[in-house]
Design an enzyme around this catalytic site. Structure first.
Site, PDB file in Angstrom:
ATOM      1  N   SER A 152      12.336  28.416  15.150  1.00  4.84           N
ATOM      2  CA  SER A 152      10.991  27.898  14.870  1.00  4.84           C
ATOM      3  C   SER A 152      10.442  27.071  16.041  1.00  4.84           C
ATOM      4  O   SER A 152      11.186  26.649  16.925  1.00  4.84           O
ATOM      5  CB  SER A 152      11.034  27.055  13.608  1.00  4.84           C
ATOM      6  OG  SER A 152      11.910  25.967  13.825  1.00  4.84           O
ATOM      7  N   GLU A 177       2.339  29.265  10.928  1.00  8.44           N
ATOM      8  CA  GLU A 177       3.108  30.513  10.772  1.00  8.44           C
ATOM      9  C   GLU A 177       3.592  30.543   9.318  1.00  8.44           C
ATOM     10  O   GLU A 177       4.362  29.677   8.900  1.00  8.44           O
ATOM     11  CB  GLU A 177       4.308  30.515  11.718  1.00  8.44           C
ATOM     12  CG  GLU A 177       5.140  31.770  11.605  1.00  8.44           C
ATOM     13  CD  GLU A 177       6.408  31.742  12.449  1.00  8.44           C
ATOM     14  OE1 GLU A 177       7.048  30.680  12.543  1.00  8.44           O
ATOM     15  OE2 GLU A 177       6.761  32.791  13.013  1.00  8.44           O
ATOM     16  N   CYS A 198       9.369  37.595  13.359  1.00 12.70           N
ATOM     17  CA  CYS A 198       8.553  36.859  14.339  1.00 12.70           C
ATOM     18  C   CYS A 198       7.456  37.753  14.901  1.00 12.70           C
ATOM     19  O   CYS A 198       6.507  37.271  15.493  1.00 12.70           O
ATOM     20  CB  CYS A 198       9.425  36.338  15.463  1.00 12.70           C
ATOM     21  SG  CYS A 198      10.120  37.652  16.448  1.00 12.70           S
ATOM     22  N   GLU A 211      22.915  28.791   9.891  1.00 15.24           N
ATOM     23  CA  GLU A 211      23.785  28.394   8.771  1.00 15.24           C
ATOM     24  C   GLU A 211      23.349  29.081   7.481  1.00 15.24           C
ATOM     25  O   GLU A 211      24.022  28.980   6.460  1.00 15.24           O
ATOM     26  CB  GLU A 211      23.787  26.866   8.601  1.00 15.24           C
ATOM     27  CG  GLU A 211      22.440  26.239   8.266  1.00 15.24           C
ATOM     28  CD  GLU A 211      21.551  25.977   9.475  1.00 15.24           C
ATOM     29  OE1 GLU A 211      21.489  26.840  10.384  1.00 15.24           O
ATOM     30  OE2 GLU A 211      20.884  24.930   9.505  1.00 15.24           O
ATOM     31  N   LYS A 262      26.196  29.869  18.063  1.00 18.89           N
ATOM     32  CA  LYS A 262      26.005  29.008  16.875  1.00 18.89           C
ATOM     33  C   LYS A 262      24.942  29.708  16.031  1.00 18.89           C
ATOM     34  O   LYS A 262      23.752  29.496  16.218  1.00 18.89           O
ATOM     35  CB  LYS A 262      25.555  27.611  17.312  1.00 18.89           C
ATOM     36  CG  LYS A 262      25.873  26.490  16.340  1.00 18.89           C
ATOM     37  CD  LYS A 262      25.315  26.669  14.946  1.00 18.89           C
ATOM     38  CE  LYS A 262      23.834  26.470  14.852  1.00 18.89           C
ATOM     39  NZ  LYS A 262      23.246  26.903  13.552  1.00 18.89           N
TER      40      LYS A 262
HETATM   41  P1  NAD Z   1      15.063  27.362  12.743  1.00 18.33           P
HETATM   42  O1  NAD Z   1      14.357  26.820  13.930  1.00 18.33           O
HETATM   43  O2  NAD Z   1      15.025  26.577  11.486  1.00 18.33           O
HETATM   44  O3  NAD Z   1      16.625  27.555  13.073  1.00 18.33           O
HETATM   45  C1  NAD Z   1      17.053  28.256  14.221  1.00 18.33           C
HETATM   46  C2  NAD Z   1      18.387  27.729  14.682  1.00 18.33           C
HETATM   47  O4  NAD Z   1      18.249  26.368  15.081  1.00 18.33           O
HETATM   48  C3  NAD Z   1      19.473  27.749  13.609  1.00 18.33           C
HETATM   49  O5  NAD Z   1      20.679  28.144  14.214  1.00 18.33           O
HETATM   50  C4  NAD Z   1      19.548  26.317  13.140  1.00 18.33           C
HETATM   51  O6  NAD Z   1      20.833  25.927  12.723  1.00 18.33           O
HETATM   52  C5  NAD Z   1      19.149  25.529  14.370  1.00 18.33           C
HETATM   53  N1  NAD Z   1      18.441  24.298  14.031  1.00 18.33           N
HETATM   54  C6  NAD Z   1      17.664  24.071  12.941  1.00 18.33           C
HETATM   55  N2  NAD Z   1      17.127  22.851  13.002  1.00 18.33           N
HETATM   56  C7  NAD Z   1      17.563  22.288  14.138  1.00 18.33           C
HETATM   57  C8  NAD Z   1      17.342  21.032  14.763  1.00 18.33           C
HETATM   58  N3  NAD Z   1      16.566  20.126  14.217  1.00 18.33           N
HETATM   59  N4  NAD Z   1      17.943  20.807  15.941  1.00 18.33           N
HETATM   60  C9  NAD Z   1      18.735  21.730  16.524  1.00 18.33           C
HETATM   61  N5  NAD Z   1      18.979  22.934  15.974  1.00 18.33           N
HETATM   62  C10 NAD Z   1      18.406  23.215  14.795  1.00 18.33           C
HETATM   63  O7  NAD Z   1      14.510  28.850  12.531  1.00 18.33           O
HETATM   64  P2  NAD Z   1      14.762  29.838  11.309  1.00 18.33           P
HETATM   65  O8  NAD Z   1      14.017  29.343  10.117  1.00 18.33           O
HETATM   66  O9  NAD Z   1      16.196  30.141  11.187  1.00 18.33           O
HETATM   67  O10 NAD Z   1      14.044  31.169  11.864  1.00 18.33           O
HETATM   68  C11 NAD Z   1      12.698  31.463  11.656  1.00 18.33           C
HETATM   69  C12 NAD Z   1      11.878  31.120  12.864  1.00 18.33           C
HETATM   70  O11 NAD Z   1      12.368  31.804  13.996  1.00 18.33           O
HETATM   71  C13 NAD Z   1      10.417  31.545  12.728  1.00 18.33           C
HETATM   72  O12 NAD Z   1       9.599  30.529  13.228  1.00 18.33           O
HETATM   73  C14 NAD Z   1      10.325  32.788  13.612  1.00 18.33           C
HETATM   74  O13 NAD Z   1       9.054  33.062  14.145  1.00 18.33           O
HETATM   75  C15 NAD Z   1      11.286  32.430  14.688  1.00 18.33           C
HETATM   76  N6  NAD Z   1      11.734  33.613  15.383  1.00 18.33           N
HETATM   77  C16 NAD Z   1      11.235  33.844  16.627  1.00 18.33           C
HETATM   78  C17 NAD Z   1      11.602  34.979  17.315  1.00 18.33           C
HETATM   79  C18 NAD Z   1      11.055  35.255  18.677  1.00 18.33           C
HETATM   80  O14 NAD Z   1      11.584  36.131  19.332  1.00 18.33           O
HETATM   81  N7  NAD Z   1      10.038  34.551  19.133  1.00 18.33           N
HETATM   82  C19 NAD Z   1      12.488  35.897  16.730  1.00 18.33           C
HETATM   83  C20 NAD Z   1      12.988  35.626  15.452  1.00 18.33           C
HETATM   84  C21 NAD Z   1      12.604  34.473  14.795  1.00 18.33           C
END
Ligand code: NAD
Length: 497
Positions: free
Chosen positions: A227, A382, A282, A177, A174
Site C-alpha cells: 500500500s 484506492e 493493483c 502475514e 518477508k
Molecule cells: P500492505 O502495505 O498492508 O502490506 C504489504 C507488506 O508490508 C506486508 O508484507 C506487510 O506485512 C508489510 N507491512 C504492513 N504494514 C507495515 C508497516 N507499517 N511497516 C512495515 N511493513 C508493513 O499491503 P497489502 O494490503 O498487503 O496489499 C495491498 C496493496 O498493495 C494495495 O494498495 C495494492 O495496490 C498494492 N499493490 C501494488 C502493486 C504494484 O505493483 N504497484 C502490486 C500489488 C499490490
C-alpha cells in the site's frame, strides 16, 4: 490448535520461538488455517547472518549453473501448478482459475530468470585510449530483501527472489502475514529444485520484522510491493539507511472509453477488469471515463455487472471470491456509504451480499457509481474492492487531463477504434503502463513492471532488464597491459581543427 507456519532460516525449516502469532484465516469461512509467527530479533539476525555468509559462496557459482537452478525450479513449479493454486485459493479466497493465473505469472518470471546469463552481460570498449580497454562487469549486490502484499502471494514473491538469486544475490523474503502458506510452499519447491542452503530465507511477521530488515546494515537492497503509506515508509526508511529501494504502491487505474470503441468489448472488459479478484488487483480498473456519447452505455454496464456473483474458490461458476479480511470488507462498505452521502449516484450496491453455505465470508457484490467527482472519497482513495466508478467527460483531452491530475500512475487503458486517439493517449498520458484496447496492461517479464508517480517510489522497476539492474552493481574495469609484442600499425595522431 492451529499449526504454526515454519520459517526458513539458514537452510532449515524451523518453528519460531515467538509467542506472537497472527491468525491466517480462510476469507470465505473465517476458519483459522495456520498461525504466522512474528519472527524474533534472534531469528532475523540469524537469517541475515546466514544470507550474508552464503552470499560469499553463491556469488562464485557460475552464472550458467545459477540459470540451471531456475530451469529446474520452473519445471517443478509447473508440476505443482494445481497444488500451489489450491493452497493460494484457500488462503486468499481467489477462484481456482484466478489462483492458477497468479502462479502462472510468477512462473513466467522464473523463465525470465533462467536467461540470467545474457541479462548480466556487460559492455566492452577496445582502445578507449591508446592501448587501453574498458569493460563493465555486472555483479550481484549481496543480501536483498523482499516484502510482499497479500493480493498476489505467488506472483509477487516470484517477481523478486528468482531474479535476485539468479543474479548471484542471497534473498530474505518477508511475505504478507495474511497469506504466508503459498510463499512457504514456493520456498520449499525452490529448495527441492536444488537451491543451496542459505540462498533463500523466509521470515514471517509484520511491521516490526520489516523495520528490523529495513535498518539492518547488512541488507543491500529492498523490494517492496504493497500500500501507499507502507510503501512511503519503506522507501524513506530504507533510503535513509542508504539502501537501494524499489517500492511499488497503490493505484487508481482509469479506463477511457471513446464513443467509437467496440461496445461489447468495452463492457465485458470493464466488468472483468474492475471486479476480477474482487477488485483486489493493483492494476484493476476502478474508474471508467466515458467520453461524449459513450456514457449511454452505462445502464448496459450496470446490467452486466449485476449478473456477477462471488463464490468460494472451488465454485466453477463464481466470478470472484471474498475480500481478504473482514476489515477490508468493512473499509469498502464505508467508502460506499460515504460515496452515497457525498452525492454520487449508486447504480449497484454490493454491500450486503450473501453466498449460500458461507454465512461468514467477506463477500461483496459488484458496486457501480456514476456522477462521481474528483473531490469524493470514491475517487480519491484506492478502494481495492469490486467497485467501479463512472465519470463522464466531453473530450479525450479532458480524459487525459483527469488522469494526469491523479496522483497515481500504475496502469491505464483506452478503448477506441481510432489509431490517432490511441497514439495521442499513449504519448500524453502520465502513467507507466498503458493498454490500447487491453484493459489490464501488465507487461510480460521480458519487459518491466513500470508504475509511475504515487504508485512507485524508486528508480528501477520490477523484473525484466530493470529488475536485473536493480539487483546488481556495475563495475567498470579499465586495463592496460605492458608487454613486448609489436604494435599493429604506425602510431598515428589525428589533429582536430
Ligand atoms: P500492505 O502495505 O498492508 O502490506 C504489504 C507488506 O508490508 C506486508 O508484507 C506487510 O506485512 C508489510 N507491512 C504492513 N504494514 C507495515 C508497516 N507499517 N511497516 C512495515 N511493513 C508493513 O499491503 P497489502 O494490503 O498487503 O496489499 C495491498 C496493496 O498493495 C494495495 O494498495 C495494492 O495496490 C498494492 N499493490 C501494488 C502493486 C504494484 O505493483 N504497484 C502490486 C500489488 C499490490
Amino acid at each position: 490448535m492451529s499449526k504454526v507456519i515454519a520459517q526458513l532460516i539458514a537452510g532449515e525449516w524451523t518453528e519460531s520461538r515467538s509467542r506472537e502469532l497472527i491468525e491466517v484465516t480462510d476469507p470465505a469461512t473465517q476458519e483459522v488455517l495456520v498461525l504466522a509467527p512474528k519472527a524474533t530479533h534472534e531469528e532475523i539476525e540469524a537469517a541475515i547472518a546466514s544470507a550474508k555468509e552464503t552470499f560469499l559462496s553463491w556469488r562464485e557459482v557460475p552464472v550458467s549453473e545459477r540459470a540451471r537452478l531456475m530451469l529446474r525450479y520452473q519445471h517443478l513449479l509447473k508440476e505443482h501448478h494445481d497444488e500451489l493454486a489450491e493452497i493460494l485459493a484457500k488462503e486468499t479466497g481467489k477462484t481456482f482459475a484466478d489462483a492458477k493465473g497468479d502462479v502462472w505469472r510468477g512462473i513466467e518470471v522464473v523463465e525470465q530468470a533462467a536467461n540470467i546469463a545474457s541479462l548480466m552481460m556487460g559492455e566492452t570498449g577496445e582502445n578507449v585510449a591508446r592501448g587501453i580497454d574498458t569493460a563493465s562487469w555486472i555483479q550481484p549486490l549481496g543480501v536483498c530483501v523482499g516484502i510482499t502484499p497479500f493480493n498476489f502471494p505467488a506472483m509477487i514473491p516470484l517477481w523478486m527472489f528468482p531474479l535476485a538469486i539468479a543474479a548471484g544475490n542471497t534473498f530474505i523474503l518477508k511475505p504478507s502475514e495474511q497469506d504466508p502458506m503459498t510463499p512457504n510452499r514456493l520456498a520449499e519447491l525452490f529448495i527441492e529444485a536444488g537451491a543451496p542452503k542459505g540462498v533463500l530465507q523466509v521470515l514471517h511477521g509484520g511491521r516490526e520484522q520489516v523495520d528490523a530488515l529495513l535498518t539492518h546494515p547488512d541488507i543491500r537492497a529492498i523490494s517492496f510491493v504493497g500500500s501507499v503509506p507502507v510503501g512511503q515508509h519503506i522507501y524513506r526508511t530504507g533510503t535513509a539507511h542508504l539502501k537501494r529501494v524499489q517500492a511499488f504502491a497503490g493505484a487508481k487505474n482509469h479506463m477511457v472509453i471513446m464513443p467509437d470503441a467496440n461496445k461489447d468489448q468495452v463492457l465485458s472488459n470493464l466488468v472483468g477488469a474492475s471486479c476480477g479478484a474482487a477488485g483486489q488487483r493493483c492494476m484493476a480498473i476502478s474508474v471508467a471515463v466515458f467520453v461524449g456519447e459513450a456514457k449511454n452505455w452505462i445502464p448496459e454496464l450496470a446490467g452486466q455487472m449485476a449478473e456477477l456473483r462471488p463464490g468460494s474458490w472451488n465454485d466453477p461458476h463464481a466470478a470472484y471470491g471474498p475480500l481478504i479480511s473482514q476489515q477490508a470488507k468493512q473499509r469498502v462498505q464505508r467508502l460506499i456509504i460515504e460515496g452515497k452521502a457525498e452525492g454520487a449516484e449508486c447504480l449497484l450496491d454490493g454491500s450486503h451480499c450473501t453466498v449460500p453455505g458461507y454465512p461468514d465470508g467477506n463477500w461483496l457484490g459488484p458496486s457501480l457509481f456514476r456522477g462521481v467527482t474528483t473531490k469524493m472519497g470514491l475517487y480519491r482513495e484506492e478502494i481495492f474492492g469490486p467497485v467501479l466508478v463512472c465519470m463522464e467527460v466531453e473530450s479525450l483531452a479532458d480524459a487525459i487531463k483527469l488522469i494526469n491530475d491523479n496522483p497515481y500512475g500504475n496502469g491505464t487503458s483506452i478503448f477506441t477504434s481510432s489509431g490517432g486517439a490511441a497514439r495521442h493517449f499513449q504519448h500524453d498520458i502520465e502513467v507507466g503502463q498503458v493498454g490500447i484496447n487491453v484493459p489490464v496492461p501488465v507487461p510480460l517479464p521480458f519487459f518491466s513492471f513500470t508504475g509511475w508517480k504515487g504508485s512507485f517510489y524508486g528508480d528501477l522497476h520490477a523484473y525484466g532488464k530493470q529488475g536485473v539492474r536493480f539487483y546488481t552493481e556495475t563495475k567498470t574495469v579499465t586495463s592496460r597491459w605492458f608487454d613486448e609484442s609489436p604494435v599493429s600499425g604506425p602510431n598515428m595522431t589525428i589533429h582536430l581543427k
